[in-house]
Design an enzyme around this catalytic site. Sequence first.
Site, short mmCIF file in Angstrom:
data_model
loop_
_atom_site.label_atom_id
_atom_site.label_comp_id
_atom_site.label_asym_id
_atom_site.label_seq_id
_atom_site.Cartn_x
_atom_site.Cartn_y
_atom_site.Cartn_z
N LYS A 71 92.87 26.38 31.19
CA LYS A 71 92.28 27.77 31.32
C LYS A 71 93.04 28.31 32.62
O LYS A 71 94.07 27.91 33.07
CB LYS A 71 90.80 27.34 32.00
CG LYS A 71 90.01 26.94 30.84
CD LYS A 71 88.46 26.86 31.61
CE LYS A 71 87.50 26.35 30.43
NZ LYS A 71 86.21 26.27 31.00
N TYR B 258 83.36 31.76 23.15
CA TYR B 258 82.26 31.38 23.99
C TYR B 258 80.79 32.15 23.50
O TYR B 258 79.89 32.33 24.01
CB TYR B 258 82.27 31.75 25.13
CG TYR B 258 83.13 31.02 25.88
CD1 TYR B 258 82.97 29.51 26.21
CD2 TYR B 258 84.22 31.29 26.90
CE1 TYR B 258 83.72 28.54 26.81
CE2 TYR B 258 84.99 30.42 27.61
CZ TYR B 258 84.70 28.93 27.64
OH TYR B 258 85.33 28.17 28.42
N PHE C 143 75.75 34.09 33.15
CA PHE C 143 77.20 34.15 33.63
C PHE C 143 78.12 34.44 32.53
O PHE C 143 79.35 34.31 32.78
CB PHE C 143 77.58 32.47 34.22
CG PHE C 143 77.46 31.54 33.34
CD1 PHE C 143 78.22 31.13 32.29
CD2 PHE C 143 76.00 30.58 33.28
CE1 PHE C 143 78.20 30.28 31.40
CE2 PHE C 143 75.89 29.40 32.26
CZ PHE C 143 76.95 29.08 31.49
N ARG D 176 87.05 14.22 25.80
CA ARG D 176 85.98 14.55 26.64
C ARG D 176 85.72 13.56 27.91
O ARG D 176 85.57 14.39 28.82
CB ARG D 176 84.51 14.81 25.87
CG ARG D 176 84.64 15.69 24.68
CD ARG D 176 84.53 17.26 25.18
NE ARG D 176 82.97 17.65 25.88
CZ ARG D 176 82.80 18.81 26.07
NH1 ARG D 176 83.72 19.80 25.71
NH2 ARG D 176 81.66 19.29 26.59
N THR E 28 81.01 18.93 32.51
CA THR E 28 81.17 20.48 32.54
C THR E 28 81.17 20.76 34.18
O THR E 28 82.05 21.70 34.88
CB THR E 28 80.19 21.44 32.05
OG1 THR E 28 79.89 20.88 30.66
CG2 THR E 28 80.29 22.76 32.20
N ARG F 32 88.48 17.61 35.35
CA ARG F 32 87.79 18.38 35.85
C ARG F 32 87.34 17.91 37.39
O ARG F 32 87.18 18.75 38.26
CB ARG F 32 86.50 18.78 35.05
CG ARG F 32 86.94 19.47 33.65
CD ARG F 32 85.67 19.68 32.98
NE ARG F 32 86.00 20.63 31.83
CZ ARG F 32 85.14 21.19 31.01
NH1 ARG F 32 84.06 20.23 30.67
NH2 ARG F 32 85.19 21.96 30.03
N ASN G 228 86.65 24.96 35.97
CA ASN G 228 86.83 23.49 35.76
C ASN G 228 88.17 23.36 34.85
O ASN G 228 88.26 22.10 34.14
CB ASN G 228 85.83 23.07 34.86
CG ASN G 228 85.24 23.74 33.93
OD1 ASN G 228 85.85 24.48 33.10
ND2 ASN G 228 84.16 23.45 33.26
N HIS H 79 89.38 23.52 28.71
CA HIS H 79 88.33 23.48 27.85
C HIS H 79 88.82 22.41 26.70
O HIS H 79 90.05 22.32 26.42
CB HIS H 79 88.46 24.82 27.09
CG HIS H 79 87.63 24.97 25.93
ND1 HIS H 79 86.06 25.00 25.78
CD2 HIS H 79 87.99 24.66 24.56
CE1 HIS H 79 85.78 24.81 24.57
NE2 HIS H 79 86.89 24.55 23.81
N GLU I 1 87.17 26.38 16.34
CA GLU I 1 87.98 26.83 17.66
C GLU I 1 89.53 26.72 17.14
O GLU I 1 90.09 27.47 17.41
CB GLU I 1 87.59 25.87 18.78
CG GLU I 1 86.19 26.07 19.48
CD GLU I 1 85.89 25.45 20.60
OE1 GLU I 1 84.97 25.41 21.14
OE2 GLU I 1 86.95 24.40 21.03
O1 CDP Z 1 83.19 23.60 28.74
P1 CDP Z 1 82.11 22.78 28.38
O2 CDP Z 1 81.77 22.35 27.00
O3 CDP Z 1 81.94 21.26 29.06
O4 CDP Z 1 80.77 23.49 28.87
P2 CDP Z 1 80.00 24.67 27.87
O5 CDP Z 1 78.72 24.53 28.45
O6 CDP Z 1 80.39 24.88 26.37
O7 CDP Z 1 80.35 26.03 28.86
C1 CDP Z 1 81.68 26.61 28.78
C2 CDP Z 1 82.01 26.90 30.04
O8 CDP Z 1 81.30 28.11 30.90
C3 CDP Z 1 82.22 25.78 31.12
O9 CDP Z 1 83.44 24.86 31.09
C4 CDP Z 1 82.44 26.53 32.32
O10 CDP Z 1 83.65 26.89 32.91
C5 CDP Z 1 81.25 27.60 32.39
N1 CDP Z 1 79.96 27.22 32.80
C6 CDP Z 1 79.54 27.78 33.93
O11 CDP Z 1 80.44 28.34 34.71
N2 CDP Z 1 78.39 27.41 34.53
C7 CDP Z 1 77.55 26.76 33.85
N3 CDP Z 1 76.29 26.44 34.38
C8 CDP Z 1 77.69 26.30 32.62
C9 CDP Z 1 79.06 26.54 31.89
MG MG Z 2 81.53 23.74 25.25
#
Ligand code: CDP
Ligand code: MG
Length: 170
Positions: free
Chosen positions: A11, A51, A59, A94, A100, A111, A125, A128, A139
């Site tokens: 990212k 997304y 957010f 992962r 996350t 992360r 973080n 992705h 994706e």
């Molecule tokens: O990236 P990951 O699959 O682990 O998490 P996600 O639930 O798919 O969320 C996508 C991205 O949104 C995360 O990697 C974070 O950058 C952001 N996010 C956030 O800022 N705050 C949260 N509570 C959840 C996600």
């Molecule tokens: Mg995700």
Amino acid sequence: MATEQLLILIKPDGVRRSLVGNILDKLSQLRMAIIGAKVVKVSRKLAEMHYYQLKNKPFFDELLDYIQGKVYGEPYDRVLAFVYQGEDAIARTRKVIGITNPEEADPLSIRGAYGRITTKGMYENVVHCSSDLLEAEREVKLWFRPQEIIKDVYATKKIVVDKEEKIVWD
Ligand code: CDP
Ligand code: MG
């Protein structure tokens, strides 16, 4: 165990903080193959499609700005996109990437080591990674064209496009 492919993004915060080498180094321990790689300036549309499952989150708008690197600006407003392939690749990646929330992620994960939470509460973080096979296929197809991946991973078809404009080297 099955061979899987997945999308990994470094990212814009990873690019801005010069973490590309560190991140690829941590991924290399998984002995996966890189079958696609490129630098992408992310459009609003691509960000929204990537997304889309999070579109009802409070957010979401900030997340779109984040993945587009808006806060960093030129020349850091870009991501590095990779397609990796390997045995049991998604679950293993992962794990190396970490959960996350960067504050709660294993400190030795990518992360956990490099991520942060902004004062606004956004999880920056640095990477992705697709979370399951279905998401990976969606994706990879969203970010890459078939010709940009050096292996046939999903079914393709040939189509004839009339009057298509193409930019080629002069
Ligand atoms: O990236 P990951 O699959 O682990 O998490 P996600 O639930 O798919 O969320 C996508 C991205 O949104 C995360 O990697 C974070 O950058 C952001 N996010 C956030 O800022 N705050 C949260 N509570 C959840 C996600
Ligand atoms: Mg995700």
